[in-house]
Write a protein that holds these residues in place. Sequence first.
Motif, PDB file in Angstrom:
ATOM      1  N   ASN A 500     -36.368  31.299 -32.200  1.00 41.00           N
ATOM      2  CA  ASN A 500     -37.827  31.341 -32.073  1.00 41.00           C
ATOM      3  C   ASN A 500     -38.504  30.976 -33.394  1.00 41.00           C
ATOM      4  N   ASP A 501     -37.746  30.402 -34.302  1.00 45.26           N
ATOM      5  CA  ASP A 501     -38.302  29.865 -35.537  1.00 45.26           C
ATOM      6  C   ASP A 501     -39.050  28.580 -35.190  1.00 45.26           C
ATOM      7  N   ALA A 502     -40.351  28.579 -35.369  1.00 41.80           N
ATOM      8  CA  ALA A 502     -41.167  27.448 -34.928  1.00 41.80           C
ATOM      9  C   ALA A 502     -40.804  26.150 -35.640  1.00 41.80           C
ATOM     10  N   LEU A 503     -40.335  26.238 -36.878  1.00 39.80           N
ATOM     11  CA  LEU A 503     -39.955  25.022 -37.594  1.00 39.80           C
ATOM     12  C   LEU A 503     -38.715  24.394 -36.965  1.00 39.80           C
ATOM     13  N   GLU A 504     -37.740  25.231 -36.596  1.00 42.77           N
ATOM     14  CA  GLU A 504     -36.563  24.728 -35.888  1.00 42.77           C
ATOM     15  C   GLU A 504     -36.961  24.200 -34.515  1.00 42.77           C
ATOM     16  N   ARG A 505     -37.810  24.948 -33.840  1.00 42.54           N
ATOM     17  CA  ARG A 505     -38.252  24.580 -32.505  1.00 42.54           C
ATOM     18  C   ARG A 505     -38.972  23.238 -32.481  1.00 42.54           C
ATOM     19  N   LEU A 506     -39.777  22.979 -33.485  1.00 46.59           N
ATOM     20  CA  LEU A 506     -40.528  21.727 -33.547  1.00 46.59           C
ATOM     21  C   LEU A 506     -39.580  20.539 -33.420  1.00 46.59           C
TER      22      LEU A 506
END
Length: 700
Positions: A500-506
Amino acid sequence: MIHSWRLDDAHQTLVLAAQGARLAAVVYWGPRLPDSEDIAGLHAAGLIDLTGGMLDDIPALSICPEAGRSFQGQPGLVLSDDAGRPWVPEFHLVGAEEGEGSLVLSYADDNGALSYRARFGIDRETHVITAQASLESARPMRLHWLAAPVLPASQHAADMIDFAGRWCGEFQPVRTPWAPGIRMRESRTGRSGHEHFPGLIVPGQGATNTQGEAHAWHYGWSGGHRMVAEELPDGRRQIQFGHASGTEPEAGTRFETAPLYATFSPDGINGCAVAFQRHLRDRIVTWPKPDAPRPVHYNCWEAVYFDHDLAELKDIASRAAALGAERFVLDDGWFGRRDDDTTSLGDWVIDARKYPDGLTPLIEHVHGLGMGFGLWFEPEMVNPDSDLYRARPDWVLGPADQIPGRNQMVLDMSRREVRDYLYDRIAALLSDNAIDYIKWDHNRLLPTPDAEQTRGAYALLDRLHGAFPMVEIESCASGGGRIDFGILGRTQRVWLSDSNDALERLRIQHEAALFLPAVVTGSHVGPRRSHTSGRVLDIRFRAWVAAQRHMGFEMDPRELSEEEAGVLTSATTWWKANRGWMARADILRLDSADPAVIAEQQLAEDGARFVVFAGQAATSAQISPRPLRLTRLSAEAMYRVDLVNRADLTGLSRGNPALKSGPVTLSGQYLMRHGLTLPWSFPGSMWVLEGTRLQEEGTS
């Protein structure tokens, strides 16, 4: 005599041809040919010359390359009789059935012991070709390898792109230069896998997301699979997909590949992506409520883990609803004596210690808030510390002394009694409780890849769908470990990653959009401090990354400050206002001149509106943002473009780009050729822009 057949849509033509009764080969796959094209003549036109060091004839690179006809590359079929003796058939044509956008070619081997059938279909709306092969035998045979109908790869391409990955790091593109020999990827984990997503893209020379030619493949199978990309010494190239070798351990009389989905794009890699997105959304997924909007999702896992307390869960549900959630999912920890991950898998009975009155009080509270209710299962697994395992240790797949994974074993899904047991337990819970959603997890690797395991899981899912057609199911496998068109024919959502890390998710979402539409791709706003990376990210960035796909929350809402709650509510309100048209929008990856920016454009079905998400994933090399080119707009039309999240401007943005003060009106030509000039922003932030095509004077 040359036999020839063609399949067409507005973008592409696929031509198959063969000399006499031999297996057909794909002799053309590319831009739409004229209706007047002499397709029989393409066979001769494409024949390559002979020179020293070659056979006196060129073995065909057919839809199932035959070792028996001296084909010197990877054969499309490897077979032995029940005694283990190699069986090398040579097939001849029995019949061809042509329909509207379909073709079935039937073959038999020369002694009549085997029959081979290849089925092709072309969808003239989605531009996806579907190909599948089957094999029947008069007596039991052992299958070592059967490729789906083989398609050639362009000799004009320099590279191929396939996908690696890991837990919390799915969909990592791997670009490999073409070279003589084989590039093979094989998933032997028993599922489509984090490590080897069953997809391949072959871009033409100079192709980007938005321009050039590209071919793409996806193998719609949820078990072990193999991909072979081979360049022969004579320069020809072939692509093979099929089940992983050795996954049909028993002799049989009938075998079949999964469907192979393929497409050609004349306008960049995005053309392949859009074809797959539309085909999956409109042809593969079965929607329980096709006209209902996708609900904002809340999952309690990272709020409470195994520590279930009814009063606490009610409070969390109330807070999630106030933020805009429309579905509440109770994750792992509600059954057996499940206080950690070492126990109770297989014992699908509500834990009376945590829920003395069953799930009804929580469900009624959730429904009272206007939310649907979902429940987590991991049906295909069992803990050694469980009543089920103690009663039926023989139901476990693989040897007794195998290495366990995540404190659990795998149930043998090929056994009807195992599937019946699981169906009865799940059906009882669905019948006795108002549950409209299942999160179906699959957390450990199989001890051995076995196609029957996948077929058994499909059978259970199909049976449940038949009995409970209004229950939506999410496919999760430690996040993105089982994502493919096979599982999505039985589910309606995937949990793209446990991160749920948004940077990874992006990044993960950006790459997954090559195959997946937004409506099936779950994306959640995670905790302030990510539980999988330890990274702390601003709520604005977390919210907008989740808003790119099927939006949800997965954190403890009690951690939110008043300001954070306001930001999240605002972004959620925006998503709800736009989810209707975004559900059918094409996700177009943009060619960013700045590698620190990961950007996409979601374009409405009628082209009249779009939204751009421009994520600043890292610090840019240059001081000011480079212009961001858009795509697929009408060059002559004018567009009004506005910055949705203007309030996110920072004090270090000190200049006067027009978008900072209000909307701009620009032509499609300018937006596609020059691009948007964005304000400066910190890494770990997102600009969101809405565009609307303006009505021209004199039109109605």
